[in-house]
Structure formats: structure tokens, C-alpha cells
Write an enzyme that holds these catalytic residues in place. Sequence first.
Site, PDB file in Angstrom:
ATOM      1  CE1 TYR A 144      25.104  41.111  -5.226  1.00 21.39           C
ATOM      2  CE2 TYR A 144      27.235  40.672  -6.207  1.00 21.39           C
ATOM      3  CZ  TYR A 144      25.955  40.265  -5.904  1.00 21.39           C
ATOM      4  OH  TYR A 144      25.526  39.002  -6.265  1.00 21.39           O
ATOM      5  CG  PHE A 190      24.922  40.258 -25.121  1.00 18.79           C
ATOM      6  CD1 PHE A 190      25.023  41.623 -24.857  1.00 18.79           C
ATOM      7  CD2 PHE A 190      26.095  39.510 -25.170  1.00 18.79           C
ATOM      8  CE1 PHE A 190      26.265  42.232 -24.645  1.00 18.79           C
ATOM      9  CE2 PHE A 190      27.342  40.103 -24.968  1.00 18.79           C
ATOM     10  CZ  PHE A 190      27.426  41.457 -24.697  1.00 18.79           C
TER      11      PHE A 190
HETATM   12  P1  NAD Z   1      17.406  38.850  -8.540  1.00 21.15           P
HETATM   13  O1  NAD Z   1      17.638  40.316  -8.444  1.00 21.15           O
HETATM   14  O2  NAD Z   1      16.611  38.340  -9.690  1.00 21.15           O
HETATM   15  O3  NAD Z   1      16.720  38.312  -7.217  1.00 21.15           O
HETATM   16  C1  NAD Z   1      16.894  38.893  -5.959  1.00 21.15           C
HETATM   17  C2  NAD Z   1      15.575  38.822  -5.217  1.00 21.15           C
HETATM   18  O4  NAD Z   1      15.733  39.382  -3.898  1.00 21.15           O
HETATM   19  C3  NAD Z   1      14.466  39.636  -5.905  1.00 21.15           C
HETATM   20  O5  NAD Z   1      13.273  38.900  -5.934  1.00 21.15           O
HETATM   21  C4  NAD Z   1      14.334  40.871  -5.017  1.00 21.15           C
HETATM   22  O6  NAD Z   1      13.063  41.472  -5.094  1.00 21.15           O
HETATM   23  C5  NAD Z   1      14.661  40.292  -3.651  1.00 21.15           C
HETATM   24  N1  NAD Z   1      15.126  41.282  -2.688  1.00 21.15           N
HETATM   25  C6  NAD Z   1      16.076  42.249  -2.873  1.00 21.15           C
HETATM   26  N2  NAD Z   1      16.239  42.964  -1.759  1.00 21.15           N
HETATM   27  C7  NAD Z   1      15.376  42.441  -0.831  1.00 21.15           C
HETATM   28  C8  NAD Z   1      15.078  42.755   0.515  1.00 21.15           C
HETATM   29  N3  NAD Z   1      15.695  43.764   1.150  1.00 21.15           N
HETATM   30  N4  NAD Z   1      14.135  42.028   1.164  1.00 21.15           N
HETATM   31  C9  NAD Z   1      13.488  41.023   0.519  1.00 21.15           C
HETATM   32  N5  NAD Z   1      13.735  40.682  -0.752  1.00 21.15           N
HETATM   33  C10 NAD Z   1      14.668  41.380  -1.426  1.00 21.15           C
HETATM   34  O7  NAD Z   1      18.845  38.163  -8.505  1.00 21.15           O
HETATM   35  P2  NAD Z   1      19.280  36.637  -8.690  1.00 21.15           P
HETATM   36  O8  NAD Z   1      20.179  36.577  -9.859  1.00 21.15           O
HETATM   37  O9  NAD Z   1      18.104  35.742  -8.608  1.00 21.15           O
HETATM   38  O10 NAD Z   1      20.190  36.440  -7.405  1.00 21.15           O
HETATM   39  C11 NAD Z   1      19.721  35.769  -6.245  1.00 21.15           C
HETATM   40  C12 NAD Z   1      20.856  35.670  -5.229  1.00 21.15           C
HETATM   41  O11 NAD Z   1      21.945  34.950  -5.788  1.00 21.15           O
HETATM   42  C13 NAD Z   1      21.397  37.028  -4.794  1.00 21.15           C
HETATM   43  O12 NAD Z   1      21.681  36.983  -3.416  1.00 21.15           O
HETATM   44  C14 NAD Z   1      22.675  37.175  -5.582  1.00 21.15           C
HETATM   45  O13 NAD Z   1      23.613  37.963  -4.910  1.00 21.15           O
HETATM   46  C15 NAD Z   1      23.124  35.724  -5.688  1.00 21.15           C
HETATM   47  N6  NAD Z   1      24.001  35.538  -6.866  1.00 21.15           N
HETATM   48  C16 NAD Z   1      23.464  35.520  -8.126  1.00 21.15           C
HETATM   49  C17 NAD Z   1      24.296  35.364  -9.228  1.00 21.15           C
HETATM   50  C18 NAD Z   1      23.773  35.306 -10.637  1.00 21.15           C
HETATM   51  O14 NAD Z   1      24.573  35.199 -11.576  1.00 21.15           O
HETATM   52  N7  NAD Z   1      22.494  35.322 -10.885  1.00 21.15           N
HETATM   53  C19 NAD Z   1      25.681  35.268  -9.032  1.00 21.15           C
HETATM   54  C20 NAD Z   1      26.179  35.335  -7.736  1.00 21.15           C
HETATM   55  C21 NAD Z   1      25.320  35.457  -6.664  1.00 21.15           C
HETATM   56  N1  UDP Z   2      28.461  43.557 -20.129  1.00 21.90           N
HETATM   57  C1  UDP Z   2      28.472  43.920 -21.470  1.00 21.90           C
HETATM   58  N2  UDP Z   2      27.322  44.385 -22.014  1.00 21.90           N
HETATM   59  C2  UDP Z   2      26.155  44.469 -21.319  1.00 21.90           C
HETATM   60  C3  UDP Z   2      26.148  44.078 -19.970  1.00 21.90           C
HETATM   61  C4  UDP Z   2      27.320  43.628 -19.406  1.00 21.90           C
HETATM   62  O1  UDP Z   2      29.507  43.836 -22.155  1.00 21.90           O
HETATM   63  O2  UDP Z   2      25.146  44.899 -21.918  1.00 21.90           O
HETATM   64  C5  UDP Z   2      29.715  43.032 -19.553  1.00 21.90           C
HETATM   65  C6  UDP Z   2      30.098  43.620 -18.201  1.00 21.90           C
HETATM   66  O3  UDP Z   2      30.843  44.818 -18.373  1.00 21.90           O
HETATM   67  C7  UDP Z   2      30.897  42.497 -17.607  1.00 21.90           C
HETATM   68  C8  UDP Z   2      30.258  41.221 -18.165  1.00 21.90           C
HETATM   69  O4  UDP Z   2      29.519  41.652 -19.313  1.00 21.90           O
HETATM   70  O5  UDP Z   2      32.234  42.562 -18.052  1.00 21.90           O
HETATM   71  C9  UDP Z   2      29.312  40.552 -17.196  1.00 21.90           C
HETATM   72  O6  UDP Z   2      28.447  41.537 -16.702  1.00 21.90           O
HETATM   73  P1  UDP Z   2      27.208  41.206 -15.747  1.00 21.90           P
HETATM   74  O7  UDP Z   2      26.621  42.501 -15.318  1.00 21.90           O
HETATM   75  O8  UDP Z   2      26.326  40.217 -16.413  1.00 21.90           O
HETATM   76  O9  UDP Z   2      27.862  40.421 -14.502  1.00 21.90           O
HETATM   77  P2  UDP Z   2      29.102  40.705 -13.542  1.00 21.90           P
HETATM   78  O10 UDP Z   2      29.921  41.832 -14.078  1.00 21.90           O
HETATM   79  O11 UDP Z   2      28.516  41.046 -12.234  1.00 21.90           O
HETATM   80  O12 UDP Z   2      29.855  39.435 -13.587  1.00 21.90           O
END
Ligand code: NAD
Ligand code: UDP
Length: 310
Positions: A144, A190
Site C-alpha cells: 500500500y 470499535f
Molecule cells: P474503500 O476501500 O472504501 O474504497 C476504495 C474503492 O476502490 C472501493 O470501492 C473498491 O471497490 C475500489 N477499488 C479497489 N481496487 C480497484 C480496482 N483495481 N479497480 C477499480 N476499483 C477498485 O476505501 P476509502 O477509505 O474510500 O479510500 C478511498 C481512497 O482514499 C483510497 O485510494 C485510499 O488509499 C485513500 N485514502 C483513504 C484514507 C481513509 O482514511 N479512508 C486515508 C488515506 C488515503
Molecule cells: N486498531 C486497533 N483496533 C482495531 C483496528 C485497528 O487498535 O480493531 C489500531 C491499529 O493497530 C492502528 C490504528 O488503530 O494503530 C489505526 O488503524 P487503521 O487500520 O484504522 O488505520 P491505519 O493504521 O492505516 O492508520
Amino acid sequence: MKRILVTGGAGFIGSHLCERLVKEGNDVICVDNFFTGSKKNIEKLFECHNFELIRHDVTKELLVEVDQVYNLACPASPVHYQYDPVKTINTSVMGAINMLELAKAVRARVLQASTSEVYGDPAVHPQPEEYWGNVNPIGIRSCYDEGKRVAETLFFDYHRQYSVDIKVIRIFNTYGPNMSTNDGRVVSNFIVQALKGDDITIYGNGTQTRSFCYVDDLVEGMIRMMNSRDGFTGPVNLGNPREFNMLALAEKVIKLTGSKSKIIYKELPADDPTQRKPVIDLAKKELDWEPTIPLDKGLEKTIEYFRSVV
Ligand code: NAD
Ligand code: UDP
């Protein structure tokens, strides 16, 4: 009114973005392969004349006439992106190339949803955009983190080499309605555990920190970035600078749900970042943006959503 492509539009963030863009009267095309997203997230848009859905995998080429592309396609939860790591990195890298080629061909502006994970387990705290990060290239999060880092590289090379109009945002932990119940990320875990009365699972000792942004705030920032001045490429951090540790989050969720769940501790996954908090000065200056929704308020809305689906 613009023609706008949103990849990953059926996912958590993408579905909110599509809804907002459709509401504003744009012609919105959602592309998704439904790996982690679902039609349910966007079903209320199906009746809108200005919304279309294409089932497509971004690792394959795509050509559609649009003005703007938001590239969100990529699983974002560690549980999901580690399920098929080779596919994850392929999605980030080939997805970026295919969307950049599309933008180059039709002269569209293209925004990459990058991530705070490009900073890895940060040695600098809080994290400004200038920080190059501390990422393990061979660990279980690398598919990732490194995939997103390569995507950023591709965006800047297409910009320098072919003058593609790019925008790069680094999203910090975002939460809200439309996260799936089995998403595996901390906020949804959570809340679902609390609502079901199951044990709340803290990984490690709960002192690791994250800064949580409510999805509506994030979407506002994304749209501002897409429509920001020519020449401003970013990368720009988008996140809420209020930092919490996981134990505090668990206690908040228990309180807000009125749950009787108890907290249990599980093993901390490898390479789990110990701290994370964005510096958002650049977003404030360039986009006049900062989050407005405090964690308690955002959690209440998210809990309300999960009550309706759990
Ligand atoms: P999510 O998993 O809910 O959404 C991702 C979407 O992409 C899904 O609908 C999935 O089906 C689609 N997808 C995955 N692989 C694909 C492919 N090969 N072709 C077409 N579609 C595909 O995640 P999210 O939280 O909505 O994240 C959306 C974007 O934002 C991602 O790129 C993620 O890396 C980025 N992002 C999210 C967060 C967060 O906290 N939610 C933080 C940092 C970055
Ligand atoms: N985490 C946790 N319990 C859970 C899921 C996640 O304590 O059931 C912790 C995880 O180890 C991390 C933080 O919560 O330290 C955020 O995790 P998340 O997967 O939401 O996002 P990311 O690690 O990608 O920031």
C-alpha cells in the site's frame, strides 16, 4: 457543470464524493470493481440523470471524455489491502498510469488520492508535506505505502514530462457513514463491536495515535484542491490535526454508544505507525480549508449510520 470521473466511487470516500458532485449538477461517472465498495453505497444516485456507473478495474486501460478525474480506486484498510498485496500495488501503479494516460489523452485534470502512509512510521511529528517519510520497503504495509509513493512519482513525472494537469492530496485517517461493517479499520471496528456488545479490540497498548477527519470535511477539501489555482500541484495534506490515542478513541466510542463492551488487547500488527498528525498550513493557505467537525460530532453521525446497518 463538468464531466467528472471518480474511480473507487462506490467505496467509502468515493460514494460521498460522487453524491456531492452529482448534487452540484456535474455529470458524474463512477468506476469501480467492487472489491471493497458496494452498489449500496451509491444506490440513491442511480435515479439521477447525471450519474453513471461503470464496472471496471483500473489496472486496465480506460478512455472516457471527461474534464476531471478523481483517482480513489485502491483498498485502504490494512485487512483489505493485505488480502492480495500484489493486486494492491498493481492497482496503485497501473491505476495511476491508466488515469494519467487518460488525462493526457483527453486533457483532463487528474487528482490522486494519496495517503499519510507515504510518511510510514514517521520520525518527524507532526508531518508536513516536506517530510520524505520512513517507510519499510519490504514489510506487510509496503504494498500500500510504496504503491501510493510510486503513484505520486508517476503523477509528478507525467506533470514534468507531458504537462499533465495534476493535483495530489495526502489523506489522513478519515471516517464516517458508508464504511463497511467488515472494513477492519479502527473507527468502524470499535463502533460495530460496541453496538454488538462484543469486546473492543485494541491492538498493542493503545498509546499509538491517529488524527481522525470526518468524511464531509475531507470531501470539501478534495473538491477545493481539484479546483485550486493552475500550477498548484500539491502534495497537500488533508486531515484533522486533533490527535487521539486508540485507548481514548475506544473510551469515547463506549461512552457515545452507551455500550457495555469491555476493552481487550491484541497483538500490534507489524510496522503499525506509532503516531500520526498532519500539518495543514498548506491546505489552509492554498485552499482556505480546515476541518470543522469535531470527533465527538462525527462519531455520533457515524454511530447513527452503523445502528441502521448492524
Ligand atoms: P474503500 O476501500 O472504501 O474504497 C476504495 C474503492 O476502490 C472501493 O470501492 C473498491 O471497490 C475500489 N477499488 C479497489 N481496487 C480497484 C480496482 N483495481 N479497480 C477499480 N476499483 C477498485 O476505501 P476509502 O477509505 O474510500 O479510500 C478511498 C481512497 O482514499 C483510497 O485510494 C485510499 O488509499 C485513500 N485514502 C483513504 C484514507 C481513509 O482514511 N479512508 C486515508 C488515506 C488515503
Ligand atoms: N486498531 C486497533 N483496533 C482495531 C483496528 C485497528 O487498535 O480493531 C489500531 C491499529 O493497530 C492502528 C490504528 O488503530 O494503530 C489505526 O488503524 P487503521 O487500520 O484504522 O488505520 P491505519 O493504521 O492505516 O492508520
